[in-house]
Design a protein around this motif. Structure first.
Motif, PDB file in Angstrom:
ATOM      1  N   ALA A  58     -13.163   2.888   2.105  1.00  0.00           N
ATOM      2  CA  ALA A  58     -12.027   2.052   1.711  1.00  0.00           C
ATOM      3  C   ALA A  58     -12.506   0.705   1.188  1.00  0.00           C
ATOM      4  O   ALA A  58     -12.018   0.214   0.167  1.00  0.00           O
ATOM      5  N   GLY A  62     -12.051  -0.480  -2.792  1.00  0.00           N
ATOM      6  CA  GLY A  62     -11.350  -1.705  -3.175  1.00  0.00           C
ATOM      7  C   GLY A  62     -12.170  -2.556  -4.117  1.00  0.00           C
ATOM      8  O   GLY A  62     -11.648  -3.110  -5.086  1.00  0.00           O
ATOM      9  N   ASP A 108      -4.088  -2.337   1.425  1.00  0.00           N
ATOM     10  CA  ASP A 108      -4.239  -0.895   1.545  1.00  0.00           C
ATOM     11  C   ASP A 108      -3.145  -0.351   2.458  1.00  0.00           C
ATOM     12  O   ASP A 108      -2.937  -0.872   3.554  1.00  0.00           O
ATOM     13  N   ASN A 110      -1.994   2.138   5.026  1.00  0.00           N
ATOM     14  CA  ASN A 110      -2.599   3.066   5.977  1.00  0.00           C
ATOM     15  C   ASN A 110      -1.572   3.948   6.675  1.00  0.00           C
ATOM     16  O   ASN A 110      -1.885   4.594   7.670  1.00  0.00           O
ATOM     17  N   GLU A 139      -0.557   4.213  -1.879  1.00  0.00           N
ATOM     18  CA  GLU A 139      -1.984   3.930  -1.713  1.00  0.00           C
ATOM     19  C   GLU A 139      -2.260   2.455  -1.412  1.00  0.00           C
ATOM     20  O   GLU A 139      -2.834   2.136  -0.394  1.00  0.00           O
ATOM     21  N   TYR A 140      -1.904   1.556  -2.320  1.00  0.00           N
ATOM     22  CA  TYR A 140      -2.214   0.140  -2.139  1.00  0.00           C
ATOM     23  C   TYR A 140      -1.370  -0.711  -3.080  1.00  0.00           C
ATOM     24  O   TYR A 140      -0.882  -0.221  -4.108  1.00  0.00           O
TER      25      TYR A 140
END
Length: 179
Positions: A58, A62, A108, A110, A139-140
């Motif tokens: 992760a 990013g 992010d 989760n 997702e983000y």
């Protein structure tokens, strides 16, 4: 960023996440074998280093979304140990805690489904202002950028939908640690 390129970027990240076991779905022995190594700046605190070690895919993903030269400066599990989201702040340059550090932030998701999310990165230079991204994301949220994001603030918000008033995440903190 156009909707098409944003969709393409999110689709590519989702595919990479699935392939790398980004959300922890892969068996531990598989994830360890091909585990990407996130680039963490020397000035990152122990909390950030622990998050990067626990979730290297992760953290590395990013940085890839932010672009070339960005390194992880801050990571924070939000709102608490329930980890509904993870804030990642990346910087460029040799002095990431300075006012002049180009900065990128991502929130992010989760959770197991799409949520309304917003991330806002504000520069310490008032003339530069803030950059934000909001919407319903699985997702983000982000990436958002400021050329002078060091010593600014980052706001992370998450709700089950845009129409509800209760926040799952409602957090404002410094983007980098400036002393």
């Amino acid at each position: 960023m156009s909707i098409r390129s944003r969709f393409s970027a999110r689709t590519a990240l989702a595919a990479a996440a699935a392939a790398l076991g980004l959300l922890g779905a892969a068996a531990p022995q598989v994830a360890a074998a091909g585990r990407p190594v996130p680039h963490v700046v020397a000035g990152a605190d122990g909390h950030t280093k622990a998050i990067a070690a626990a979730r290297p895919a992760a953290a590395a993903a990013g940085a890839t979304v932010c672009g070339t030269g960005y390194k992880l400066y801050k990571a924070d599990v939000l709102p608490d140990a329930s980890r509904k989201g993870t804030l990642f702040v990346y910087v460029k340059g040799s002095n990431p805690a300075s006012n002049d550090a180009p900065t990128c932030a991502i929130l992010d998701n989760n959770t197991s489904g799409a949520k309304w999310m917003k991330i806002k990165l504000c520069s310490n230079y008032t003339a530069e202002g803030c950059a934000s991204d909001s919407g319903t994301f699985s997702e983000y949220a982000g990436p958002v950028y400021r050329d002078h994001g060091g010593c600014g603030t980052v706001t992370s918000l998450m709700k089950t939908s845009s129409s509800v008033s209760t926040y799952l995440i409602n957090n404002v903190q410094d983007s980098t640690n400036c002393n």
